[in-house]
Structures are given as C-alpha cells and as structure tokens.
Write a protein that holds these residues in place. Structure first.
Motif, PDB file in Angstrom:
ATOM      1  N   VAL A 109       0.837  -1.208   0.000  1.00 45.22           N
ATOM      2  CA  VAL A 109       0.000   0.000   0.000  1.00 45.22           C
ATOM      3  C   VAL A 109       0.866   1.250   0.000  1.00 45.22           C
ATOM      4  CG1 VAL A 109      -1.658   1.313   1.385  1.00 45.22           C
ATOM      5  CG2 VAL A 109      -1.973  -1.138   1.068  1.00 45.22           C
ATOM      6  N   ASN A 110       2.004   1.182   0.657  1.00 47.10           N
ATOM      7  CA  ASN A 110       2.904   2.326   0.719  1.00 47.10           C
ATOM      8  C   ASN A 110       3.633   2.544  -0.610  1.00 47.10           C
ATOM      9  OD1 ASN A 110       4.210   4.511   1.854  1.00 47.10           O
ATOM     10  ND2 ASN A 110       5.622   3.289   3.080  1.00 47.10           N
ATOM     11  N   LEU A 111       4.001   1.463  -1.277  1.00 50.83           N
ATOM     12  CA  LEU A 111       4.798   1.571  -2.495  1.00 50.83           C
ATOM     13  C   LEU A 111       3.961   1.879  -3.735  1.00 50.83           C
ATOM     14  CD1 LEU A 111       7.496  -1.271  -2.354  1.00 50.83           C
ATOM     15  CD2 LEU A 111       7.888   1.187  -2.535  1.00 50.83           C
ATOM     16  N   GLU A 112       2.742   1.378  -3.796  1.00 51.57           N
ATOM     17  CA  GLU A 112       1.945   1.465  -5.024  1.00 51.57           C
ATOM     18  C   GLU A 112       1.778   2.888  -5.549  1.00 51.57           C
ATOM     19  OE1 GLU A 112      -1.186   1.767  -7.818  1.00 51.57           O
ATOM     20  OE2 GLU A 112      -1.297   2.569  -5.770  1.00 51.57           O
ATOM     21  N   PRO A 113       1.323   3.848  -4.747  1.00 54.63           N
ATOM     22  CA  PRO A 113       1.182   5.207  -5.288  1.00 54.63           C
ATOM     23  C   PRO A 113       2.523   5.872  -5.586  1.00 54.63           C
ATOM     24  CG  PRO A 113       0.685   5.194  -2.941  1.00 54.63           C
ATOM     25  CD  PRO A 113       0.818   3.764  -3.360  1.00 54.63           C
ATOM     26  N   TYR A 114       3.553   5.511  -4.831  1.00 51.15           N
ATOM     27  CA  TYR A 114       4.862   6.110  -5.098  1.00 51.15           C
ATOM     28  C   TYR A 114       5.411   5.656  -6.445  1.00 51.15           C
ATOM     29  CZ  TYR A 114       9.828   7.125  -4.774  1.00 51.15           C
ATOM     30  OH  TYR A 114      11.100   7.558  -5.053  1.00 51.15           O
ATOM     31  N   LEU A 115       5.352   4.355  -6.710  1.00 49.75           N
ATOM     32  CA  LEU A 115       5.886   3.846  -7.971  1.00 49.75           C
ATOM     33  C   LEU A 115       5.079   4.332  -9.161  1.00 49.75           C
ATOM     34  CD1 LEU A 115       6.778   0.152  -6.996  1.00 49.75           C
ATOM     35  CD2 LEU A 115       8.321   2.116  -7.210  1.00 49.75           C
ATOM     36  N   SER A 116       3.782   4.448  -8.994  1.00 54.40           N
ATOM     37  CA  SER A 116       2.945   4.859 -10.127  1.00 54.40           C
ATOM     38  C   SER A 116       2.984   6.367 -10.367  1.00 54.40           C
ATOM     39  CB  SER A 116       1.499   4.407  -9.898  1.00 54.40           C
ATOM     40  OG  SER A 116       0.977   4.993  -8.714  1.00 54.40           O
ATOM     41  N   GLU A 117       3.010   7.174  -9.307  1.00 54.54           N
ATOM     42  CA  GLU A 117       2.929   8.624  -9.466  1.00 54.54           C
ATOM     43  C   GLU A 117       4.288   9.307  -9.489  1.00 54.54           C
ATOM     44  OE1 GLU A 117       0.308  10.289  -6.596  1.00 54.54           O
ATOM     45  OE2 GLU A 117      -1.291   8.837  -6.970  1.00 54.54           O
ATOM     46  N   LYS A 118       5.232   8.812  -8.694  1.00 57.51           N
ATOM     47  CA  LYS A 118       6.537   9.468  -8.624  1.00 57.51           C
ATOM     48  C   LYS A 118       7.539   8.876  -9.607  1.00 57.51           C
ATOM     49  CE  LYS A 118       5.899  12.476  -5.286  1.00 57.51           C
ATOM     50  NZ  LYS A 118       6.613  12.324  -4.025  1.00 57.51           N
ATOM     51  N   GLU A 119       7.490   7.572  -9.815  1.00 61.74           N
ATOM     52  CA  GLU A 119       8.441   6.921 -10.718  1.00 61.74           C
ATOM     53  C   GLU A 119       7.828   6.608 -12.087  1.00 61.74           C
ATOM     54  OE1 GLU A 119      11.527   6.662 -10.190  1.00 61.74           O
ATOM     55  OE2 GLU A 119      11.586   7.191  -8.056  1.00 61.74           O
ATOM     56  N   LEU A 120       6.538   6.890 -12.259  1.00 66.01           N
ATOM     57  CA  LEU A 120       5.851   6.700 -13.543  1.00 66.01           C
ATOM     58  C   LEU A 120       5.961   5.256 -14.026  1.00 66.01           C
ATOM     59  CD1 LEU A 120       6.880   9.992 -15.385  1.00 66.01           C
ATOM     60  CD2 LEU A 120       4.871   9.548 -13.960  1.00 66.01           C
ATOM     61  N   LEU A 121       5.658   4.318 -13.124  1.00 66.62           N
ATOM     62  CA  LEU A 121       5.605   2.902 -13.466  1.00 66.62           C
ATOM     63  C   LEU A 121       4.166   2.417 -13.411  1.00 66.62           C
ATOM     64  CD1 LEU A 121       8.615   1.590 -11.311  1.00 66.62           C
ATOM     65  CD2 LEU A 121       8.648   2.270 -13.716  1.00 66.62           C
ATOM     66  N   ARG A 122       3.912   1.303 -14.054  1.00 70.56           N
ATOM     67  CA  ARG A 122       2.573   0.697 -14.003  1.00 70.56           C
ATOM     68  C   ARG A 122       2.711  -0.776 -13.626  1.00 70.56           C
ATOM     69  NH1 ARG A 122       0.851  -2.178 -18.637  1.00 70.56           N
ATOM     70  NH2 ARG A 122       2.427  -2.243 -20.301  1.00 70.56           N
TER      71      ARG A 122
ATOM     72  N   PHE B 252      11.112  18.160 -15.526  1.00 73.49           N
ATOM     73  CA  PHE B 252      11.265  19.492 -14.956  1.00 73.49           C
ATOM     74  C   PHE B 252      11.825  19.447 -13.535  1.00 73.49           C
ATOM     75  CE2 PHE B 252       7.966  20.547 -18.180  1.00 73.49           C
ATOM     76  CZ  PHE B 252       8.721  21.474 -18.885  1.00 73.49           C
ATOM     77  N   GLY B 253      11.424  18.447 -12.763  1.00 70.99           N
ATOM     78  CA  GLY B 253      11.864  18.386 -11.373  1.00 70.99           C
ATOM     79  C   GLY B 253      13.251  17.798 -11.183  1.00 70.99           C
ATOM     80  N   GLY B 254      13.882  17.317 -12.234  1.00 73.77           N
ATOM     81  CA  GLY B 254      15.221  16.735 -12.118  1.00 73.77           C
ATOM     82  C   GLY B 254      15.248  15.410 -11.385  1.00 73.77           C
ATOM     83  N   ARG B 255      14.163  14.647 -11.442  1.00 75.99           N
ATOM     84  CA  ARG B 255      14.109  13.371 -10.737  1.00 75.99           C
ATOM     85  C   ARG B 255      14.983  12.311 -11.408  1.00 75.99           C
ATOM     86  NH1 ARG B 255      10.423  12.501  -7.035  1.00 75.99           N
ATOM     87  NH2 ARG B 255      10.552  10.272  -7.477  1.00 75.99           N
ATOM     88  N   GLY B 256      15.121  12.382 -12.705  1.00 77.55           N
ATOM     89  CA  GLY B 256      15.920  11.387 -13.415  1.00 77.55           C
ATOM     90  C   GLY B 256      15.121  10.173 -13.841  1.00 77.55           C
ATOM     91  N   TYR B 257      14.104   9.777 -13.045  1.00 77.02           N
ATOM     92  CA  TYR B 257      13.270   8.606 -13.352  1.00 77.02           C
ATOM     93  C   TYR B 257      14.145   7.397 -13.682  1.00 77.02           C
ATOM     94  CZ  TYR B 257       9.556  12.083 -13.577  1.00 77.02           C
ATOM     95  OH  TYR B 257       8.674  13.099 -13.285  1.00 77.02           O
ATOM     96  N   THR B 258      15.090   7.119 -12.804  1.00 73.41           N
ATOM     97  CA  THR B 258      16.014   6.006 -13.051  1.00 73.41           C
ATOM     98  C   THR B 258      15.291   4.671 -13.094  1.00 73.41           C
ATOM     99  OG1 THR B 258      17.781   7.251 -11.951  1.00 73.41           O
ATOM    100  CG2 THR B 258      18.113   4.884 -12.228  1.00 73.41           C
ATOM    101  N   LEU B 259      14.357   4.452 -12.180  1.00 74.38           N
ATOM    102  CA  LEU B 259      13.638   3.176 -12.145  1.00 74.38           C
ATOM    103  C   LEU B 259      12.836   2.953 -13.414  1.00 74.38           C
ATOM    104  CD1 LEU B 259      12.348   3.090  -8.444  1.00 74.38           C
ATOM    105  CD2 LEU B 259      14.457   2.156  -9.392  1.00 74.38           C
ATOM    106  N   ALA B 260      12.314   4.028 -14.008  1.00 69.91           N
ATOM    107  CA  ALA B 260      11.516   3.907 -15.225  1.00 69.91           C
ATOM    108  C   ALA B 260      12.365   3.614 -16.448  1.00 69.91           C
ATOM    109  CB  ALA B 260      10.701   5.181 -15.458  1.00 69.91           C
ATOM    110  N   LYS B 261      13.685   3.718 -16.340  1.00 70.86           N
ATOM    111  CA  LYS B 261      14.554   3.403 -17.465  1.00 70.86           C
ATOM    112  C   LYS B 261      14.841   1.915 -17.569  1.00 70.86           C
ATOM    113  CE  LYS B 261      16.749   7.940 -17.445  1.00 70.86           C
ATOM    114  NZ  LYS B 261      18.002   8.723 -17.244  1.00 70.86           N
ATOM    115  N   ALA B 262      14.530   1.171 -16.514  1.00 72.75           N
ATOM    116  CA  ALA B 262      14.733  -0.277 -16.549  1.00 72.75           C
ATOM    117  C   ALA B 262      13.603  -0.943 -17.322  1.00 72.75           C
ATOM    118  CB  ALA B 262      14.802  -0.839 -15.131  1.00 72.75           C
TER     119      ALA B 262
END
Length: 297
Positions: free
Chosen positions: A128-141, A168-178
């Motif tokens: 429950v803690n990870l689901e919204p973070y991965l979908s909204e912050k890391e742009l994963l599905r 824009f925020g400089g997050r890098g989205y490293t997890l989404a590159k995998a």
C-alpha cells in the motif's frame, strides 16, 4: 579440650571459601583501555558464549530471548537487536535472482540489480505504501500482481513519456529506465518484512551495445576501406584495415562496459535510497505530487 577456633589466627590469611579460590591479582588478565570494533564483536560473542553455555540447546543454538537479553546487558536497544535478528532470518528468504547469461553479459556485465532490506510493516502495508509512489513518482505501471510479489514496467502513453523526457523536477526517473522492476515482500516476525527490489536493465544494455558497436563498426569499416583505397590494395593494407576494425570493436566493448557499469551503480543507488525510506517508516503514499506538477509543461 582445646578451645574452639573462633577465627583466623593473627597474621594468617583467612581460608578460601568453598569452591575455586580467586586468582591472585597479579595473575588476572589485563584489560585493555580501548578496543576496536572487531575486538568488541569478539568480546560480546565470547562473553555471551560463557554466560549462556549452560542454557543453550544441544546443537549450540541460542534462543532469540537470550539474544535480546545479551543485547540489553551490553547496552543495545531491544528494537535494534530484534531488527538484526529479522535480518539474519531474512537471509534465507531472499528470492533467486533472474538468470542473466550470454555474450551480452560477458561484454557489458550483468543487467540485473537487486537490493534487499528489512522494513517495518506487513507485506500488505508495504505494498500500500509503495503502489502510489511507484505509479505517481516513478511513472511505473503494475503489470502483474500476486500475494507478496508484483511486477512493474515503465508507464506508456504520451503524458508519462513527456514527463520523463522533460523532467522538470530533475528526478531522473532512473527506475523507469529499466525494463521491469520486481517487488518481493516476505513476512517476518514482530511486524517486519523483507523487501527485495530487482531491476531488469537488459534493455539499457542492449541500447549501449547497439550504439557503441554500431558506431565503431561503421568507423572501422570506413577506416579499413579508406586505408585500402589510399594504398591501392595489397595484403598489408588489408591487414591494416583488419587491425583498425578490431581496434574499433575493442573500444566499443570497453566503452559499452564502462557506460553500463555507471548506469548499474546509479540504479543500485536508487534502489537503496527507496529501501532507506521504507526502513525509516516514511509514508510514501502520503507524499503525493500536486496536480500542477503532473502537467507536461
């Protein structure tokens, strides 16, 4: 009759009590003023062995309650001792790493990065803690979901791609590159869970190999043909062209391996950072982005 003995005679030391007599002061081992961290671990291990030898099982094991008591006697907080016990137990629960073999691995190194940590909460709480973070912050599905296991991929669509591209925020989205991110949670005792994050970066490795080898192959062929045409042919120019081509392939291999190693370190740092936040009990689900930050402009 001789008078009863009322005490030790003058000048004579008292008789030792029953049992083993105390060792003379000069024969006792000296205690160092300071010790190193390694020596501290040896002292605690040896002292606990001496104290609890009579209460251990036949196989030499010590109960978890005894371990907690040992920690309390040496000044360790119970929660830290119990977390350490959970981590020891979790070592046998680590999931198997996906197979990664073939020529690409020998050229560029592994494309699988895995990190594990013991975190507070049940597997359901962590999910429950990870689901919204991965979908909204890391742009994963989420593409697959089973009890204690879930598989994530980069979210498709115009908006997620634009957000990752503009960044824009400089997050890098490293997890989404995998290519994919696997989340495995195993329940432990006392409200703890073992969390294992595994990133599959075979897509990144393929891109690096294709880019470097494609460019260097074209450069090697062009150099070899140029040398052959400039010298009018012959065996020596051909050998020179082969040497140029081989050198370009070697440069491509070294460059692709170095680039992949840097990205692998960045991915591992991202996984460890996420596990740090889970271990500290941070509420990732509550840290949602404002609506205006979701816009691609």
């Amino acid at each position: 009759m001789p008078p009863a003995d009322s005490g030790p005679a003058e000048g004579r030391p008292p008789a030792p009590a029953e049992g083993r007599p105390p060792a003379p002061a000069e024969s006792r081992p000296s205690v160092p003023a300071t010790i190193t961290r390694e020596q501290l671990e040896r002292v605690i291990r040896r002292a606990s062995d001496l104290q609890f030898r009579s209460s251990t099982a036949v196989d030499g094991s010590i109960g978890s309650r005894d371990v907690v008591q040992i920690g309390a006697e040496v000044g360790l907080e119970e929660r830290h001792v119990r977390q350490a016990l959970a981590e020891v137990e979790a070592a046998s629960l680590l999931p198997a790493t996906p197979a990664d073999t073939g020529l690409a691995r020998r050229l560029c190194g592994p494309a699988i990065v895995s990190a594990s940590r013991v975190a507070p909460g049940s597997p359901d709480d962590i999910d429950v803690n990870l689901e919204p973070y991965l979908s909204e912050k890391e742009l994963l599905r989420r593409v697959r979901s089973r009890p204690g296991r879930s598989l994530w991929e980069p979210a498709a669509g115009l908006v997620p791609q634009m957000r990752r591209g503009l960044d824009f925020g400089g997050r890098g989205y490293t997890l989404a590159k995998a290519r994919s991110l696997q989340v495995v949670t195993e329940p432990l005792e006392n409200g703890w869970s073992l969390v294992t994050l595994t990133a599959d970066m075979t897509n990144v490795r393929t891109e690096h190999l294709g880019g470097w080898f494609g460019g260097m192959t074209v450069g090697g062929i062009a150099g070899g043909l140029g040398l052959t045409l400039a010298t009018g042919g012959g065996i020596l120019p051909i050998l020179g062209g082969v040497a140029i081509f081989s050198g370009c392939i070697g440069v491509a291999t070294v460059s692709a391996r170095s680039t992949m190693a840097k990205f692998r370190q960045r991915m591992e740092l991202s996984l460890q950072g996420l596990l740090d936040r889970l271990e500290s009990g941070e509420d990732l689900a509550g840290a949602r982005e404002p609506w205006h930050q979701k816009l691609p402009w």
